[in-house]
Design a protein around this motif. Structure first.
Motif, PDB file in Angstrom:
ATOM      1  N   GLU A  64       0.820  -1.306  -0.085  1.00 23.94           N
ATOM      2  CA  GLU A  64       0.010  -0.150  -0.092  1.00 23.94           C
ATOM      3  C   GLU A  64       0.741   1.233   0.048  1.00 23.94           C
ATOM      4  OE1 GLU A  64      -3.106  -0.408  -0.223  1.00 23.94           O
ATOM      5  OE2 GLU A  64      -3.276  -2.543  -0.149  1.00 23.94           O
ATOM      6  N   HIS A  65       1.927   1.250  -0.925  1.00 24.59           N
ATOM      7  CA  HIS A  65       3.000   2.239  -0.894  1.00 24.59           C
ATOM      8  C   HIS A  65       3.411   2.757   0.451  1.00 24.59           C
ATOM      9  CE1 HIS A  65       1.711   2.864  -5.073  1.00 24.59           C
ATOM     10  NE2 HIS A  65       0.368   2.895  -4.462  1.00 24.59           N
ATOM     11  N   ASP A  66       3.678   1.485   1.331  1.00 23.05           N
ATOM     12  CA  ASP A  66       4.503   1.815   2.646  1.00 23.05           C
ATOM     13  C   ASP A  66       3.704   2.423   3.651  1.00 23.05           C
ATOM     14  OD1 ASP A  66       6.703   0.378   1.348  1.00 23.05           O
ATOM     15  OD2 ASP A  66       7.448   2.487   0.796  1.00 23.05           O
ATOM     16  N   TRP A  67       2.355   2.448   3.577  1.00 24.74           N
ATOM     17  CA  TRP A  67       1.316   3.421   4.384  1.00 24.74           C
ATOM     18  C   TRP A  67       0.167   2.642   4.652  1.00 24.74           C
ATOM     19  CZ3 TRP A  67      -3.465   5.211   3.302  1.00 24.74           C
ATOM     20  CH2 TRP A  67      -3.860   6.393   4.152  1.00 24.74           C
ATOM     21  N   LEU A  68      -0.219   3.027   5.759  1.00 24.41           N
ATOM     22  CA  LEU A  68      -1.672   2.293   6.219  1.00 24.41           C
ATOM     23  C   LEU A  68      -2.317   3.595   6.954  1.00 24.41           C
ATOM     24  CD1 LEU A  68      -0.758  -1.212   7.741  1.00 24.41           C
ATOM     25  CD2 LEU A  68      -1.776  -0.723   5.577  1.00 24.41           C
ATOM     26  N   PRO A  69      -3.754   3.440   6.794  1.00 16.08           N
ATOM     27  CA  PRO A  69      -4.656   4.649   7.674  1.00 16.08           C
ATOM     28  C   PRO A  69      -4.777   4.079   9.002  1.00 16.08           C
ATOM     29  CG  PRO A  69      -5.913   3.147   6.202  1.00 16.08           C
ATOM     30  CD  PRO A  69      -4.335   2.807   5.809  1.00 16.08           C
ATOM     31  N   ILE A  70      -4.702   5.078   9.800  1.00 17.51           N
ATOM     32  CA  ILE A  70      -4.613   4.590  11.343  1.00 17.51           C
ATOM     33  C   ILE A  70      -5.846   3.941  11.708  1.00 17.51           C
ATOM     34  CG2 ILE A  70      -5.658   7.098  11.853  1.00 17.51           C
ATOM     35  CD1 ILE A  70      -3.463   4.696  14.224  1.00 17.51           C
ATOM     36  N   ALA A  71      -7.057   4.408  11.103  1.00 12.00           N
ATOM     37  CA  ALA A  71      -8.236   3.592  11.387  1.00 12.00           C
ATOM     38  C   ALA A  71      -8.154   1.960  11.085  1.00 12.00           C
ATOM     39  CB  ALA A  71      -9.379   4.394  10.527  1.00 12.00           C
ATOM     40  N   THR A 292       6.363 -23.345   8.144  1.00 10.70           N
ATOM     41  CA  THR A 292       6.186 -23.288   6.661  1.00 10.70           C
ATOM     42  C   THR A 292       4.701 -23.592   6.638  1.00 10.70           C
ATOM     43  OG1 THR A 292       8.503 -23.689   6.230  1.00 10.70           O
ATOM     44  CG2 THR A 292       6.917 -24.276   4.642  1.00 10.70           C
ATOM     45  N   ALA A 293       4.206 -24.712   7.203  1.00 12.93           N
ATOM     46  CA  ALA A 293       2.887 -25.124   6.798  1.00 12.93           C
ATOM     47  C   ALA A 293       1.863 -24.125   7.602  1.00 12.93           C
ATOM     48  CB  ALA A 293       2.421 -26.596   7.716  1.00 12.93           C
ATOM     49  N   LEU A 294       2.069 -23.723   8.464  1.00 18.28           N
ATOM     50  CA  LEU A 294       1.084 -22.398   8.968  1.00 18.28           C
ATOM     51  C   LEU A 294       1.152 -21.352   8.121  1.00 18.28           C
ATOM     52  CD1 LEU A 294       1.515 -22.603  12.802  1.00 18.28           C
ATOM     53  CD2 LEU A 294      -0.701 -23.221  11.538  1.00 18.28           C
ATOM     54  N   ASP A 295       2.364 -20.991   7.478  1.00 13.62           N
ATOM     55  CA  ASP A 295       2.604 -19.605   6.546  1.00 13.62           C
ATOM     56  C   ASP A 295       1.701 -20.085   5.364  1.00 13.62           C
ATOM     57  OD1 ASP A 295       3.926 -17.357   5.506  1.00 13.62           O
ATOM     58  OD2 ASP A 295       4.781 -18.954   4.011  1.00 13.62           O
ATOM     59  N   SER A 296       1.899 -21.352   4.873  1.00 17.12           N
ATOM     60  CA  SER A 296       0.864 -21.653   3.611  1.00 17.12           C
ATOM     61  C   SER A 296      -0.479 -21.675   3.960  1.00 17.12           C
ATOM     62  CB  SER A 296       1.570 -22.978   3.130  1.00 17.12           C
ATOM     63  OG  SER A 296       3.012 -23.110   2.505  1.00 17.12           O
ATOM     64  N   ALA A 297      -0.833 -22.059   5.052  1.00 14.51           N
ATOM     65  CA  ALA A 297      -2.454 -22.250   5.215  1.00 14.51           C
ATOM     66  C   ALA A 297      -2.972 -20.987   5.594  1.00 14.51           C
ATOM     67  CB  ALA A 297      -2.679 -23.293   6.517  1.00 14.51           C
ATOM     68  N   LEU A 298      -2.368 -20.076   6.244  1.00  9.35           N
ATOM     69  CA  LEU A 298      -2.762 -18.766   6.869  1.00  9.35           C
ATOM     70  C   LEU A 298      -2.699 -17.463   6.106  1.00  9.35           C
ATOM     71  CD1 LEU A 298      -2.201 -19.541  10.734  1.00  9.35           C
ATOM     72  CD2 LEU A 298      -4.383 -19.818   9.378  1.00  9.35           C
ATOM     73  N   ARG A 299      -1.480 -17.556   5.427  1.00 12.25           N
ATOM     74  CA  ARG A 299      -0.975 -16.322   4.708  1.00 12.25           C
ATOM     75  C   ARG A 299      -2.100 -15.653   3.836  1.00 12.25           C
ATOM     76  NH1 ARG A 299       4.357 -14.562   1.703  1.00 12.25           N
ATOM     77  NH2 ARG A 299       5.084 -16.637   2.857  1.00 12.25           N
ATOM     78  N   PRO A 300      -2.508 -16.525   2.944  1.00 12.73           N
ATOM     79  CA  PRO A 300      -3.489 -15.978   1.791  1.00 12.73           C
ATOM     80  C   PRO A 300      -4.901 -15.601   2.565  1.00 12.73           C
ATOM     81  CG  PRO A 300      -2.674 -18.183   1.166  1.00 12.73           C
ATOM     82  CD  PRO A 300      -2.284 -17.970   2.615  1.00 12.73           C
ATOM     83  N   LEU A 301      -5.548 -16.514   3.599  1.00 13.22           N
ATOM     84  CA  LEU A 301      -6.523 -15.838   4.203  1.00 13.22           C
ATOM     85  C   LEU A 301      -6.348 -14.516   5.186  1.00 13.22           C
ATOM     86  CD1 LEU A 301      -7.789 -19.140   5.602  1.00 13.22           C
ATOM     87  CD2 LEU A 301      -8.667 -18.065   3.623  1.00 13.22           C
ATOM     88  N   ALA A 302      -5.182 -14.346   5.765  1.00 10.21           N
ATOM     89  CA  ALA A 302      -4.839 -13.312   6.240  1.00 10.21           C
ATOM     90  C   ALA A 302      -4.813 -12.165   5.514  1.00 10.21           C
ATOM     91  CB  ALA A 302      -3.751 -13.405   7.275  1.00 10.21           C
ATOM     92  N   GLN A 303      -4.164 -12.284   4.439  1.00 11.73           N
ATOM     93  CA  GLN A 303      -4.127 -11.145   3.314  1.00 11.73           C
ATOM     94  C   GLN A 303      -5.494 -10.861   2.911  1.00 11.73           C
ATOM     95  OE1 GLN A 303      -1.035  -9.851   1.840  1.00 11.73           O
ATOM     96  NE2 GLN A 303      -2.732  -8.289   1.340  1.00 11.73           N
ATOM     97  N   GLU A 304      -6.331 -11.525   2.753  1.00  9.64           N
ATOM     98  CA  GLU A 304      -7.652 -11.044   1.908  1.00  9.64           C
ATOM     99  C   GLU A 304      -8.414 -10.376   3.270  1.00  9.64           C
ATOM    100  OE1 GLU A 304      -9.959 -14.181   0.685  1.00  9.64           O
ATOM    101  OE2 GLU A 304      -8.611 -15.016  -0.611  1.00  9.64           O
ATOM    102  N   HIS A 305      -8.126 -10.963   4.341  1.00 11.09           N
ATOM    103  CA  HIS A 305      -8.931 -10.111   5.507  1.00 11.09           C
ATOM    104  C   HIS A 305      -8.112  -8.706   5.692  1.00 11.09           C
ATOM    105  CE1 HIS A 305     -11.010  -9.257   9.321  1.00 11.09           C
ATOM    106  NE2 HIS A 305      -9.626  -9.082   9.944  1.00 11.09           N
ATOM    107  N   ALA A 306      -7.205  -8.652   5.624  1.00 12.10           N
ATOM    108  CA  ALA A 306      -6.307  -7.210   5.994  1.00 12.10           C
ATOM    109  C   ALA A 306      -6.616  -6.414   4.790  1.00 12.10           C
ATOM    110  CB  ALA A 306      -4.734  -7.580   6.183  1.00 12.10           C
ATOM    111  N   SER A 307      -6.666  -6.855   3.348  1.00 14.08           N
ATOM    112  CA  SER A 307      -6.720  -5.750   2.504  1.00 14.08           C
ATOM    113  C   SER A 307      -8.499  -5.458   2.362  1.00 14.08           C
ATOM    114  CB  SER A 307      -6.782  -6.908   1.079  1.00 14.08           C
ATOM    115  OG  SER A 307      -5.494  -7.074   0.886  1.00 14.08           O
ATOM    116  N   ARG A 308      -9.310  -6.295   2.821  1.00 17.74           N
ATOM    117  CA  ARG A 308     -10.633  -5.845   3.123  1.00 17.74           C
ATOM    118  C   ARG A 308     -10.890  -4.806   4.230  1.00 17.74           C
ATOM    119  NH1 ARG A 308     -12.010 -11.212   2.491  1.00 17.74           N
ATOM    120  NH2 ARG A 308     -12.046 -11.643   5.035  1.00 17.74           N
ATOM    121  N   VAL A 309     -10.056  -4.970   5.135  1.00 14.50           N
ATOM    122  CA  VAL A 309      -9.856  -3.942   6.390  1.00 14.50           C
ATOM    123  C   VAL A 309      -9.462  -2.786   5.869  1.00 14.50           C
ATOM    124  CG1 VAL A 309      -9.232  -3.259   8.766  1.00 14.50           C
ATOM    125  CG2 VAL A 309     -10.362  -5.620   8.255  1.00 14.50           C
ATOM    126  N   ILE A 310      -8.478  -2.736   5.073  1.00  9.55           N
ATOM    127  CA  ILE A 310      -7.600  -1.639   4.833  1.00  9.55           C
ATOM    128  C   ILE A 310      -8.537  -0.609   3.855  1.00  9.55           C
ATOM    129  CG2 ILE A 310      -5.424  -0.701   3.488  1.00  9.55           C
ATOM    130  CD1 ILE A 310      -4.101  -3.382   4.884  1.00  9.55           C
TER     131      ILE A 310
END
Length: 313
Positions: A64-71, A292-310
């Motif tokens: 996100e261009h190295d930036w995140l909104p505080i909210a 490695t197993a947790l990274d593969s399993a959780l990272r995509p779902l976590a990314q989707e959630h974070a993107s929605r919030v951001i």
């Protein structure tokens, strides 16, 4: 993403198989508790909110261009049980440490990563995600430093920095690490203005004492092994739950941020010594497989959630 969170995960998470054993789940109320504590409790002990904030920025701000909104940061940290006031006071401390800087984008208040921290994050990516142990062919890097008595503060700074990079002390003013850390050490010491006090050498160990014995003198292997064992014990319950049922986006985010924060600490504690110099059944191997197993399993779902919030902000 599994469309039915009540069904078992398919793909990488379905392969999660965790050895038996019980790990304790201790956490600090108001800091690491989450809305669904079954997915994130017990992974870090008592993390500081600022450590979690740095993880969130390292994971999601750079896209996100190295930036995140505080909210958005406040909302994301709520998934980790950190209240808004704790987030804002932690960000103020991170500003004073030159980790973050205030920046408004299109009228929206937020914070951006500073240039020095972006460099550190890039280096950290290699440590966190490329955890190949060294081999005999990598040799060793040795740092020898001489600091005038008038600048003994630099002597303390050097020792602290070398320990933070994973070097072990051989003798006063002489530290050693696997050769895989040579370039990282050179860059880090130069960046901090310490290069003028040091000489770096690369080479091999010629004895006469067995190198495995010497390694035990230079590093606290018992401490490192204990930290790896704690990571495995604390992460097992999360791995079992992920294998049994797909987490929601918020659950995956909470679990992943805590796992990654804990793993980051370990990667800077462990210098990545050759496995043939370490005790049999070194727990770092099981810990790396589990991460490695947790990274593969959780990272995509976590990314989707974070993107929605951001992007909701």
């Amino acid at each position: 993403m599994n469309p039915d969170p009540g069904r078992p995960l398919q793909g990488p998470a379905a392969s999660l198989r965790v050895a038996g054993g019980r790990g304790s789940c201790k956490y600090a109320p108001g800091v690491t508790t989450v809305k669904d504590a079954t997915y994130a409790a017990g992974l870090l002990g008592e993390p500081q909110p600022r450590q979690l904030i740095v993880t969130v920025y390292g994971l999601y701000a750079r896209a996100e261009h190295d930036w995140l909104p505080i909210a958005a940061v406040v909302d994301l940290l709520q998934d980790l049980g950190v209240g808004a006031q704790a987030v804002r006071s932690s960000i103020s401390r991170l500003k004073r440490r030159d980790t973050l800087r205030s920046l408004r984008v299109d009228g929206t208040a937020g914070y951006a990563l500073t240039a020095p921290v972006l460099e550190l994050l890039r280096e950290g990516d290699r440590r966190i995600f490329e955890h190949r142990p060294a081999t005999a062919a990598d040799g060793w890097v040795q740092v020898v430093f001489t600091v005038p008595e008038a600048r003994r503060d630099k002597r303390h700074e050097l020792r602290t920095r070398l320990a933070g990079l994973g070097f072990g002390p051989m003798a006063p003013g002489v530290w050693v690490a696997p050769g895989t850390l040579a370039e990282e050490a050179r860059v880090a010491l130069d960046r901090q203005g310490l290069a003028g006090y040091v000489d770096l050498f690369r080479g091999e160990h010629l004895g006469p004492a067995p190198l495995a014995d010497r390694v035990r003198d230079w590093w606290d292997l018992d401490l490192i092994a204990a930290r790896y064992a704690e990571f495995v014990a604390a992460s097992r319950p999360l791995a079992r739950r992920v294998a049994r049922r797909a987490p929601s986006g918020a659950e995956a985010f909470a679990g992943y941020v805590q796992v990654l924060t804990a793993w980051r600490r370990l990667r800077y504690l462990d210098p990545g010594l050759p496995l043939d110099l370490l005790p049999e059944r070194w727990p770092g191997v099981a810990a790396a497989d589990l991460f490695t197993a947790l990274d593969s399993a959780l990272r995509p779902l976590a990314q989707e959630h974070a993107s929605r919030v951001i992007h909701a902000r």
